[in-house]
Write a protein that holds these residues in place. Sequence first.
Motif, PDB file in Angstrom:
ATOM      1  N   LYS A   1       0.295  13.264  -4.069  1.00  0.00           N
ATOM      2  CA  LYS A   1       0.322  14.485  -4.628  1.00  0.00           C
ATOM      3  C   LYS A   1      -1.007  14.335  -4.968  1.00  0.00           C
ATOM      4  O   LYS A   1      -1.511  15.395  -5.651  1.00  0.00           O
ATOM      5  CB  LYS A   1       1.701  15.091  -5.593  1.00  0.00           C
ATOM      6  CG  LYS A   1       1.644  16.296  -5.467  1.00  0.00           C
ATOM      7  CD  LYS A   1       1.811  17.283  -4.386  1.00  0.00           C
ATOM      8  CE  LYS A   1       1.874  18.704  -4.429  1.00  0.00           C
ATOM      9  NZ  LYS A   1       1.507  19.643  -3.295  1.00  0.00           N
ATOM     10  N   ALA A   2      -0.508  13.337  -6.795  1.00  0.00           N
ATOM     11  CA  ALA A   2      -2.104  13.464  -7.350  1.00  0.00           C
ATOM     12  C   ALA A   2      -4.042  13.059  -6.126  1.00  0.00           C
ATOM     13  O   ALA A   2      -4.536  13.556  -6.460  1.00  0.00           O
ATOM     14  CB  ALA A   2      -2.001  12.159  -8.743  1.00  0.00           C
ATOM     15  N   GLU A   3      -2.792  12.411  -5.973  1.00  0.00           N
ATOM     16  CA  GLU A   3      -4.301  12.010  -5.086  1.00  0.00           C
ATOM     17  C   GLU A   3      -4.725  13.748  -3.900  1.00  0.00           C
ATOM     18  O   GLU A   3      -6.211  14.039  -4.522  1.00  0.00           O
ATOM     19  CB  GLU A   3      -4.452  10.671  -3.783  1.00  0.00           C
ATOM     20  CG  GLU A   3      -5.019  10.101  -4.248  1.00  0.00           C
ATOM     21  CD  GLU A   3      -4.004   8.752  -2.974  1.00  0.00           C
ATOM     22  OE1 GLU A   3      -4.390   8.581  -2.496  1.00  0.00           O
ATOM     23  OE2 GLU A   3      -3.987   7.952  -3.713  1.00  0.00           O
ATOM     24  N   GLU A   4      -3.915  14.093  -3.542  1.00  0.00           N
ATOM     25  CA  GLU A   4      -4.436  15.728  -3.210  1.00  0.00           C
ATOM     26  C   GLU A   4      -4.857  16.496  -3.592  1.00  0.00           C
ATOM     27  O   GLU A   4      -5.830  17.225  -3.261  1.00  0.00           O
ATOM     28  CB  GLU A   4      -2.827  16.530  -2.136  1.00  0.00           C
ATOM     29  CG  GLU A   4      -2.397  15.810  -1.198  1.00  0.00           C
ATOM     30  CD  GLU A   4      -0.876  15.725  -0.533  1.00  0.00           C
ATOM     31  OE1 GLU A   4      -0.604  17.010  -1.270  1.00  0.00           O
ATOM     32  OE2 GLU A   4      -0.307  15.192   0.267  1.00  0.00           O
ATOM     33  N   GLU A   5      -4.281  16.617  -4.498  1.00  0.00           N
ATOM     34  CA  GLU A   5      -4.748  17.478  -5.361  1.00  0.00           C
ATOM     35  C   GLU A   5      -6.047  17.265  -6.819  1.00  0.00           C
ATOM     36  O   GLU A   5      -7.516  18.096  -6.691  1.00  0.00           O
ATOM     37  CB  GLU A   5      -3.904  17.498  -7.323  1.00  0.00           C
ATOM     38  CG  GLU A   5      -2.804  17.798  -6.877  1.00  0.00           C
ATOM     39  CD  GLU A   5      -1.735  18.041  -8.178  1.00  0.00           C
ATOM     40  OE1 GLU A   5      -2.670  17.738  -9.334  1.00  0.00           O
ATOM     41  OE2 GLU A   5      -0.407  18.376  -8.089  1.00  0.00           O
ATOM     42  N   LYS A   6      -7.265  15.781  -7.145  1.00  0.00           N
ATOM     43  CA  LYS A   6      -8.247  15.261  -7.008  1.00  0.00           C
ATOM     44  C   LYS A   6      -8.889  15.305  -5.995  1.00  0.00           C
ATOM     45  O   LYS A   6      -9.789  15.582  -6.193  1.00  0.00           O
ATOM     46  CB  LYS A   6      -7.875  13.329  -6.880  1.00  0.00           C
ATOM     47  CG  LYS A   6      -9.319  13.008  -7.571  1.00  0.00           C
ATOM     48  CD  LYS A   6      -8.862  11.659  -7.783  1.00  0.00           C
ATOM     49  CE  LYS A   6     -10.121  11.377  -8.061  1.00  0.00           C
ATOM     50  NZ  LYS A   6     -10.217   9.521  -8.247  1.00  0.00           N
TER      51      LYS A   6
ATOM     52  N   GLY B   1       0.468  -0.756   0.199  1.00  0.00           N
ATOM     53  CA  GLY B   1       0.054  -0.034  -0.305  1.00  0.00           C
ATOM     54  C   GLY B   1       0.571   1.174  -0.324  1.00  0.00           C
ATOM     55  O   GLY B   1       0.093   2.458   0.101  1.00  0.00           O
ATOM     56  N   TYR B   2       1.913   1.214  -0.256  1.00  0.00           N
ATOM     57  CA  TYR B   2       3.383   2.469  -0.292  1.00  0.00           C
ATOM     58  C   TYR B   2       2.513   3.089  -1.515  1.00  0.00           C
ATOM     59  O   TYR B   2       2.118   2.858  -2.883  1.00  0.00           O
ATOM     60  CB  TYR B   2       4.180   1.618  -0.137  1.00  0.00           C
ATOM     61  CG  TYR B   2       5.499   3.371  -0.117  1.00  0.00           C
ATOM     62  CD1 TYR B   2       6.022   4.285   0.984  1.00  0.00           C
ATOM     63  CD2 TYR B   2       6.131   3.443  -1.644  1.00  0.00           C
ATOM     64  CE1 TYR B   2       5.859   5.173   1.304  1.00  0.00           C
ATOM     65  CE2 TYR B   2       6.579   4.816  -1.820  1.00  0.00           C
ATOM     66  CZ  TYR B   2       7.253   4.793  -0.419  1.00  0.00           C
ATOM     67  OH  TYR B   2       7.827   6.501  -0.323  1.00  0.00           O
ATOM     68  N   LYS B   3       2.818   4.319  -1.193  1.00  0.00           N
ATOM     69  CA  LYS B   3       2.424   5.578  -2.447  1.00  0.00           C
ATOM     70  C   LYS B   3       3.334   5.933  -2.683  1.00  0.00           C
ATOM     71  O   LYS B   3       4.349   6.811  -2.054  1.00  0.00           O
ATOM     72  CB  LYS B   3       0.913   6.200  -2.351  1.00  0.00           C
ATOM     73  CG  LYS B   3      -0.156   5.267  -2.154  1.00  0.00           C
ATOM     74  CD  LYS B   3      -1.115   6.419  -2.084  1.00  0.00           C
ATOM     75  CE  LYS B   3      -2.533   4.930  -1.911  1.00  0.00           C
ATOM     76  NZ  LYS B   3      -3.877   6.028  -1.632  1.00  0.00           N
ATOM     77  N   THR B   4       3.971   6.441  -3.821  1.00  0.00           N
ATOM     78  CA  THR B   4       5.115   7.527  -4.062  1.00  0.00           C
ATOM     79  C   THR B   4       4.802   9.130  -3.622  1.00  0.00           C
ATOM     80  O   THR B   4       3.193   9.438  -3.594  1.00  0.00           O
ATOM     81  CB  THR B   4       5.382   7.399  -5.565  1.00  0.00           C
ATOM     82  OG1 THR B   4       4.380   7.698  -6.978  1.00  0.00           O
ATOM     83  CG2 THR B   4       6.321   5.505  -6.041  1.00  0.00           C
ATOM     84  N   TYR B   5       6.066   9.628  -3.946  1.00  0.00           N
ATOM     85  CA  TYR B   5       5.199  11.317  -3.800  1.00  0.00           C
ATOM     86  C   TYR B   5       4.667  11.776  -4.554  1.00  0.00           C
ATOM     87  O   TYR B   5       2.966  11.898  -4.547  1.00  0.00           O
ATOM     88  CB  TYR B   5       6.422  12.288  -3.498  1.00  0.00           C
ATOM     89  CG  TYR B   5       6.581  13.449  -3.893  1.00  0.00           C
ATOM     90  CD1 TYR B   5       5.572  14.166  -2.338  1.00  0.00           C
ATOM     91  CD2 TYR B   5       5.991  14.535  -5.269  1.00  0.00           C
ATOM     92  CE1 TYR B   5       5.642  15.638  -2.284  1.00  0.00           C
ATOM     93  CE2 TYR B   5       6.013  15.770  -4.710  1.00  0.00           C
ATOM     94  CZ  TYR B   5       5.622  16.261  -3.689  1.00  0.00           C
ATOM     95  OH  TYR B   5       5.772  17.346  -3.329  1.00  0.00           O
ATOM     96  N   ALA B   6       4.126  11.311  -6.786  1.00  0.00           N
ATOM     97  CA  ALA B   6       3.758  11.656  -7.016  1.00  0.00           C
ATOM     98  C   ALA B   6       2.052  10.798  -7.167  1.00  0.00           C
ATOM     99  O   ALA B   6       1.059  12.162  -7.626  1.00  0.00           O
ATOM    100  CB  ALA B   6       4.593  10.565  -8.595  1.00  0.00           C
TER     101      ALA B   6
END
Length: 152
Positions: free
Chosen positions: A140-145, A132-137
Amino acid sequence: MSKKFLGGFIVLVVALASVVLWILNLLAVNGFAWFNTSVALGIIATALGLVLTFQSFKKDLGTLKKIRAFMGIVILALGVVLLILGFALVDEETLQKIIIPIIVGVVVLGILIGYLVTGGKKWDAGDNEKVGYKTYAQRKAEEEKQEKNNEK
């Protein structure tokens, strides 16, 4: 009082007691003829080996745990061999026959305790290897969404 202090204190008290008994032997005090250099060093090495082995169970880096465990077992085995020689429980010929199995047993026991103290975990497992680890990108994409959804 820290655990590190307690371990060092125990080893130093045992060393002091061994030196006192050794001096009593050298002064030819009646009843201390059994005590010799090998027994003194064996007692000190056994105490040090036990303290190092028990200290390997404290919370620390996995590599340091393994090093402490292995060194503790090696020093403990050296102490036991010195005690066996000091008390003359076996003759030198018998000791030479069993020295290889003793060395192999010490190595295996050191590896076993090293595995036990680390719980079989790799010391260098990073966050990116966890499920379940997510990269920074990706984060960041989830935050923008999430921000776009909040704006609507």
